[in-house]
Design a protein around this motif. Sequence first.
Motif, PDB file in Angstrom:
ATOM      1  N   MET A  20     -12.096   1.314   5.613  1.00  0.00           N
ATOM      2  CA  MET A  20     -10.899   2.008   6.094  1.00  0.00           C
ATOM      3  C   MET A  20     -10.574   3.273   5.298  1.00  0.00           C
ATOM      4  N   ARG A  44      -2.517   5.418   6.952  1.00  0.00           N
ATOM      5  CA  ARG A  44      -3.707   4.604   6.652  1.00  0.00           C
ATOM      6  C   ARG A  44      -3.357   3.400   5.790  1.00  0.00           C
ATOM      7  N   GLU A  47      -1.993   0.822   8.062  1.00  0.00           N
ATOM      8  CA  GLU A  47      -3.095   0.220   8.811  1.00  0.00           C
ATOM      9  C   GLU A  47      -3.882  -0.750   7.941  1.00  0.00           C
ATOM     10  N   ALA A  51      -4.444  -4.727   8.584  1.00  0.00           N
ATOM     11  CA  ALA A  51      -5.802  -5.281   8.603  1.00  0.00           C
ATOM     12  C   ALA A  51      -5.937  -6.428   7.594  1.00  0.00           C
TER      13      ALA A  51
END
Length: 91
Positions: A20, A44, A47, A51
């Motif tokens: 990522m 990010r 995210e 995740a």
Amino acid sequence: MIPIDAATIAARTRTLIAHMAPEPPSAVRDEQRLIEDLGFDSIRLMELTVALERGFGLPRYAPEQLTNVLRVGDVITLVATTLGTAGAARE
């Protein structure tokens, strides 16, 4: 839920971070900073949090739980602590 050992948690977390990271290194090390070294920005990082929550079956983290999570090792410790696995493996 099947128990996961500390070494597996650390390896899976490093792999997820590497996949990522906007600026992925050849190897993810615990001392690397998420923003400065790996290029994560706020979106990010959100995210990555989602995740991790989904990948490990974790509860949702509150923003205040994440304020001191700055390095790869901090992420590993956070996941291991949440899963109740002490002494996450460090490189």
